[in-house]
Scaffold this active site. Structure first.
Site: not given
Ligand code: NAD
Length: 417
Positions: A244, A255
């Site tokens: 990093f 994130c």
């Molecule tokens: P994303 O937007 O890709 O996925 C979220 C999903 O949740 C969507 O498909 C949405 O339709 C669904 N959703 C929302 N409300 C819902 C409900 N009530 N019932 C069922 N499904 C529902 O988000 P992501 O990138 O996967 O991130 C999710 C969490 O994980 C966030 O808090 C993020 O900060 C954290 N996170 C993400 C990463 C990453 O690399 N993307 C890594 C670590 C942590």
């Protein structure tokens, strides 16, 4: 022993976690409220780009361990993982918990028996306490923040540096132990608040390192120093380490930007002004603006071929990608933009105006006045630059991926060099 797990939210985190839990032998139901996503997944199509995920989903679906549904069926569920989005609330800069609490209420309504509710989403410290109020005695609450990186998500999940679980009773700890046992990984059990805050602290530390080295790159460029030599020399110090410390066009993705903003906002809520984290947020915005200004100063006018749009390689995620800041700035300076990205163009098309999206790097480079590399895709490292037909042979490489062997005959500029 295999467990019945339900994952709420089948995005980057929910889908990877669900597929990996199934691979560990658990019975997993991935739920999403987006019917098109679930329909695609049921048909074996993966709505995101993540290396090797397609195969993992296919084999576990075929084995009957992984199912997808829009219906919240909690029959027999031992644990329910919340993996919905927690985007920035623009009013507070903290995480918007609308989706999380909505999902929690739906789970509460659908619970058939006592279960463990585990928050995998990144949530502000104190969220677990609020979930306890929602669930009362109907469920136990735990926090299990996810540390996977897009682009290497499967490896990160299956060989984690550590797993952090915040839990407050022995049954929850035992269940989380059993769920993760097949990984043979280091599991740290903490309080729920500690687990919640650990995720933000880790992301903020990583964003700080990248922000710091990006500032050093800006300084290198002005002083005649070389950021690659500097990063190497600094990183050899064992107290610092080399990871990093690669300068680039700015921190992006789903994130780091949102989590640094949220951590600074949380600190303020507790009366602590986080000078470091606020500085990281500001520094990142200014760095992206400086990169754009430098490209404009070097290119002047004409047409630019952008190589790479996603915030990093091996993902299709465009959330807060530096391209979304840099490209409009080039356009505002009167520069025409053509672009190519191996996976990000579909999403970028929704977020960028007046960009000519090209089906290959060769098409993008055709008759361009300069090539600007914004994402470190392998494809751009291996490209036959001699075969490209730009009007002017200029490359601005914001990732320094060609620094060790700049293409012959090109006027080549790296970042911070
Ligand atoms: P994303 O937007 O890709 O996925 C979220 C999903 O949740 C969507 O498909 C949405 O339709 C669904 N959703 C929302 N409300 C819902 C409900 N009530 N019932 C069922 N499904 C529902 O988000 P992501 O990138 O996967 O991130 C999710 C969490 O994980 C966030 O808090 C993020 O900060 C954290 N996170 C993400 C990463 C990453 O690399 N993307 C890594 C670590 C942590």
């Amino acid at each position: 022993m295999s467990k019945n797990l339900v994952i709420i939210g089948s995005g980057y985190v929910g889908l990877v976690s669900g597929a990996c839990f199934a691979e560990l032998g658990h019975n997993v139901l991935c739920v999403d409220k987006d019917p098109s996503k679930i329909k695609a997944l049921q048909a074996g199509q993966i709505p995101i780009y993540e290396p090797n995920l397609q195969e993992l989903v296919a084999s576990n679906s075929a084995a009957g361990r992984l199912r997808f549904s829009t219906e919240l069926d909690l029959n027999g569920a031992d644990a329910v993982f919340l993996a919905v989005g927690t985007p920035t609330n623009p009013e507070t800069n903290n995480a918007d918990l609308t989706y999380l609490f909505a999902a929690a209420r739906e789970v509460k309504a659908a619970l058939k028996k006592h279960a463990l509710i585990v928050t995998k989403s990144t949530v502000p410290v104190g969220t677990g306490a609020k979930l306890k109020e929602i669930f009362g005695s109907s469920a136990s609450i735990a926090s299990n923040p996810e540390f996977l990186r897009e682009g290497s998500a499967l490896g990160d999940f299956m060989q984690p540096d550590r797993i952090v679980c915040g839990a407050d009773n022995q049954e929850s700890i035992d269940l989380l132990h059993e769920i993760y046992a097949p990984l043979n990984a280091t599991i740290l059990f903490t309080t729920i608040a500690t687990a919640e805050l650990t995720k933000y602290a880790a992301n903020a530390m990583l964003a700080t390192r990248v922000g710091f080295i990006n500032e050093m790159a800006d300084l290198c460029e002005l002083t005649g120093a070389d950021i690659l030599q500097l990063s190497h020399a600094v990183g050899l110090d064992k107290r610092i380490g080399a990871q990093f410390l690669q300068a680039g066009p700015g921190v992006g993705g789903s994130c780091f930007p949102k989590d640094t903003r949220a951590l600074a906002a949380q600190a303020l809520e507790y009366g602590v002004k986080s000078n470091i984290i606020e500085g990281v947020v500001k520094s990142n915005i200014e760095h992206q603006e400086r990169v754009a200004a430098r490209i404009i100063a070097k290119i002047g006018a004409g047409t630019v071929a952008i190589f790479g749009l996603t915030f990093k390689a091996n993902t299709d995620d465009m959330r807060e990608a530096p391209a979304l800041v840099i490209i409009p700035k080039l356009q505002a300076a009167g520069i025409n933009v053509k672009a190519y990205d191996p996976q990000g163009m579909h999403e970028a098309g929704k977020l960028l105006d007046d960009v000519e999206f090209c089906k290959t790097a060769e098409y993008a480079a055709y008759e361009a006045d300069a090539i600007v590399i914004l994402t470190e895709w392998d494809e751009f490292k291996k490209l036959d630059y001699a075969a490209l037909t730009p009007k002017q042979k200029r490359i601005f490489d914001t990732r320094n991926i060609l620094a060790s062997n700049p293409p012959q005959g090109f006027d080549y500029h790296g970042l911070g060099r």
